[in-house]
Design a protein around this motif. Structure first.
Motif, short mmCIF file in Angstrom:
data_model
loop_
_atom_site.label_atom_id
_atom_site.label_comp_id
_atom_site.label_asym_id
_atom_site.label_seq_id
_atom_site.Cartn_x
_atom_site.Cartn_y
_atom_site.Cartn_z
N LEU A 107 0.84 -1.19 0.00
CA LEU A 107 0.00 0.00 0.00
C LEU A 107 0.88 1.24 0.00
N PRO A 108 0.34 2.40 -0.36
CA PRO A 108 1.19 3.60 -0.48
C PRO A 108 1.93 3.96 0.80
N PHE A 109 1.40 3.60 1.96
CA PHE A 109 1.98 4.01 3.22
C PHE A 109 2.55 2.83 3.99
N GLU A 110 2.67 1.67 3.34
CA GLU A 110 2.98 0.45 4.07
C GLU A 110 4.48 0.17 4.14
N SER A 111 4.90 -0.46 5.24
CA SER A 111 6.26 -0.95 5.37
C SER A 111 6.58 -1.90 4.22
N PHE A 112 7.77 -1.71 3.60
CA PHE A 112 8.13 -2.50 2.43
C PHE A 112 9.59 -2.92 2.55
N LEU B 122 -0.63 -0.73 -4.34
CA LEU B 122 -2.07 -1.00 -4.40
C LEU B 122 -2.88 0.23 -4.01
N ALA B 123 -4.11 0.25 -4.47
CA ALA B 123 -5.03 1.34 -4.13
C ALA B 123 -5.55 1.13 -2.71
N PRO B 124 -5.40 2.11 -1.82
CA PRO B 124 -5.94 1.95 -0.47
C PRO B 124 -7.46 2.09 -0.49
N ALA B 125 -8.15 1.09 0.05
CA ALA B 125 -9.61 1.12 0.10
C ALA B 125 -10.05 0.40 1.37
N PRO B 126 -9.81 0.99 2.54
CA PRO B 126 -10.11 0.29 3.79
C PRO B 126 -11.60 0.06 3.97
N SER B 127 -11.93 -1.11 4.51
CA SER B 127 -13.31 -1.40 4.87
C SER B 127 -13.64 -0.85 6.25
N GLN C 62 -7.73 -3.54 5.35
CA GLN C 62 -7.64 -3.43 3.90
C GLN C 62 -8.01 -4.77 3.26
N PRO C 63 -9.15 -4.84 2.56
CA PRO C 63 -9.49 -6.09 1.86
C PRO C 63 -8.46 -6.39 0.78
N ILE D 153 -7.48 9.28 2.68
CA ILE D 153 -7.21 7.99 2.05
C ILE D 153 -8.04 7.92 0.78
N ASP D 154 -7.35 7.91 -0.36
CA ASP D 154 -8.03 7.98 -1.65
C ASP D 154 -7.54 6.84 -2.53
N PRO D 155 -8.43 5.99 -3.05
CA PRO D 155 -8.00 4.88 -3.91
C PRO D 155 -7.19 5.33 -5.12
N ARG D 156 -7.39 6.55 -5.56
CA ARG D 156 -6.69 7.02 -6.76
C ARG D 156 -5.35 7.68 -6.43
N ALA D 157 -5.30 8.43 -5.35
CA ALA D 157 -4.11 9.24 -5.05
C ALA D 157 -3.26 8.69 -3.92
N GLY D 158 -3.72 7.64 -3.23
CA GLY D 158 -2.94 7.10 -2.13
C GLY D 158 -3.38 7.65 -0.80
N MET D 159 -2.44 7.82 0.11
CA MET D 159 -2.72 8.28 1.46
C MET D 159 -1.87 9.49 1.77
N ARG D 160 -2.51 10.52 2.31
CA ARG D 160 -1.79 11.74 2.66
C ARG D 160 -2.25 12.25 4.02
#
Length: 519
Positions: A16-21, A134-139, A158-159, A506-513
């Motif tokens: 995910l855009p903000f995830e540990s990698f 991946l696009a962030p889209a939390p449930s 995150q599904p 948190i935006d599926p298109r732009a990531g997380m800010r």
């Protein structure tokens, strides 16, 4: 010039855009003479560049120096690392975390990752490797400002293919616009609620997080980047179970969370105390969840982890709306929610003691309550909550009432600010077009003298300041997709930028800010 060969190994190829990698980089000395390389135990010496896969354009560049300058623009000194001598044919293996160096939002998409090393004026680069953001889209998600020590903290579900991933998120107090998250549960099942525990100065070893899935409550305690304790899932056997978003770490290090629900027709709030089992020895803290350079105290041996449940009946068979908890330094807990009585909506508060809850009315208005925000950490005698009511009136006269109301006897009287719906909504581009509608509201739950409000209108979140007149509403974060989520947050301090108010987008298109709000 040394002849070096770099190679990159990825433990996985998606994040995910903000995830540990995690990234492993091996550096081999292919020259005829020994060379000096940075000790792998020191901060990573590499630069990580993300190139857009379709055309190779460089979109992001991360390294330790840039991250430290983003954390504190006044940083002057960068300590040189210790060096190791690598003989011809020898190599060193480095481990790094790209997520821990990220200082700007990454848009979802396909990238190539290029790792490079600058040594003696020459740049050595590894072959590019493919990754997908991946696009962030939390449930489900929760985020709070940490009133005791500053910074922001959150928890996300995150599904993903095959299940739900739970990610613990944190932002440093020095600059909360820098974010990072770590996966804590790979397959959690359908998550219906999440909570973050407030810090406790009496016990510094880690922060608690909890989630509700399939009627069971599970808690974890995290020290910096390490998972130190985990509780077994607790079956609640409650109908309409709701996990309150803010819990607390107790003086002995156990986690305390609140769940509202109905048992045998009786509405109640259940207080759950979790100690959990030791997962593994915590690591030294390096930032995010603990004090840099400190080791947490060793956990005392425990054959049976502490587990307590205490039920507190709420009058009647229905739970209040917008139910939230307020924690006090003396250990007291106050519950605040909204109940409907005919056309009137009442904000009520009740002290969580040993027996049934006895809610009392703090404010009442004959208009729907659209939102309630209770700062989770407040001194006794000075408690307050913010509430939004409306709309009142019809057509062009529709208006909203924003109220800061007292929760304690003897506190200042409620203050009201009214603003018209027309000042919030943007004017249609065509005169005969239907005006846009307000789809939802977000209030700021945190210590703020002048709290902001956000309204979702079409493809925008609009930000306004009711206590400053409420006449200027501006787009926040640009256009967003339908599944975008927004949280308005306040923290106790933000040392580098002197800001206390933030918006987590948190935006599926732009990531997380995490955006610093300008007032």
């Amino acid at each position: 010039m040394p002849a070096l060969a770099l190679s990159t190994t990825l433990l996985r190829t998606t994040c995910l855009p903000f995830e540990s990698f995690p990234v492993e980089v091996q550096v081999e000395n292919q020259g005829a003479a020994p060379c000096q390389l940075s000790d792998p135990e020191w901060p990573t010496p590499f630069r990580f560049e993300l190139l857009r896969a379709e055309d190779g354009e460089r979109l992001h560049s991360f390294d330790v120096r840039r991250y430290k300058l983003a954390l504190n623009p006044n940083t002057k000194r960068f300590e040189p690392p210790e060096l190791q001598t690598v003989q011809p044919g020898g190599s060193l293996l480095y481990q790094a975390d790209l997520g821990a160096l990220t200082h700007e939002s990454i848009r979802p998409g396909a990238y190539q990752l290029v790792v490079s090393l600058l040594l003696d004026g020459q740049t050595h680069a590894a072959p590019p490797v493919d990754i997908e953001v991946l696009a962030p889209a939390p449930s489900a998600e929760v985020a709070v400002g940490q009133d005791l020590k500053g910074g922001l903290a959150g928890f996300f579900a995150q599904p993903v293919e095959g299940g739900v991933r739970l990610l613990q998120w944190a932002a440093p107090a020095g600059n909360p616009t820098l974010t990072a998250a770590r996966c804590r549960e790979q397959d959690a099942g359908p998550v219906s609620g999440m909570a973050v525990g407030l810090d406790n100065p009496a016990h510094r070893a880690g922060r608690w997080y909890a989630w509700l899935a399939a009627g069971q409550l599970t808690g974890i305690r995290v020290w910096d980047t390490s998972l130190s304790r985990r509780s077994d899932p607790l079956a609640l056997e409650l109908e309409e179970a709701r996990l309150l978003e803010v819990g607390r770490k107790l003086d002995d290090g156990a986690g305390q969370f609140l769940v509202a629900g109905i048992a045998a027709g009786q509405a109640l709030v259940r207080r759950v105390v979790l100690e959990g089992k030791v997962v593994r020895a915590p690591e030294p803290a390096t930032g995010g969840g603990g004090t840099p350079g400190m080791k947490p105290p060793p956990a005392p041996p425990s054959a049976a982890p502490r587990l307590e449940t205490h039920d507190h009946p709420w009058p009647g068979g229905a739970l209040p709306q917008h139910l939230q908890a307020r924690y006090q330094p003396d250990g007291g807990i106050q519950l605040v929610g909204v109940v409907q009585d005919g056309a009137a909506f009442r904000v009520v508060a009740a002290e969580l003691g040993d027996g049934p809850l006895e809610p009392r009315t703090c404010f009442e208005l004959e208009a729907p309550c659209l939102g309630l925000a209770v700062p989770p950490w407040q001194e006794a005698g000075a408690g307050y909550a913010d509430a939004l009511f409306g709309p009142l009136g019809e057509d062009d006269a529709r208006a909203y009432v924003f109220v800061r109301l007292p929760l304690d006897e003897g506190a200042p009287e409620a203050r009201e600010w009214r603003f018209a719906e027309a000042v919030v909504l943007p004017k249609p581009e065509e005169e005969e077009a239907e005006p846009p509608a307000i789809e939802g509201w977000q209030l700021c739950r945190g210590p703020a003298a002048h709290p902001p409000l956000a309204a979702r209108v079409g493809e925008h979140f609009l930000l306004g300041w009711p206590s400053k007149g409420g006449k200027s509403w501006e787009p926040l974060g640009g256009e967003v997709e339908a599944g975008a989520r927004l949280r308005l947050l306040a923290c106790a301090r933000a040392d580098a930028y002197k800001r206390r108010l933030f918006a987590l987008l948190i935006d599926p298109r732009a990531g997380m800010r995490t955006l610093a709000l300008g007032r």
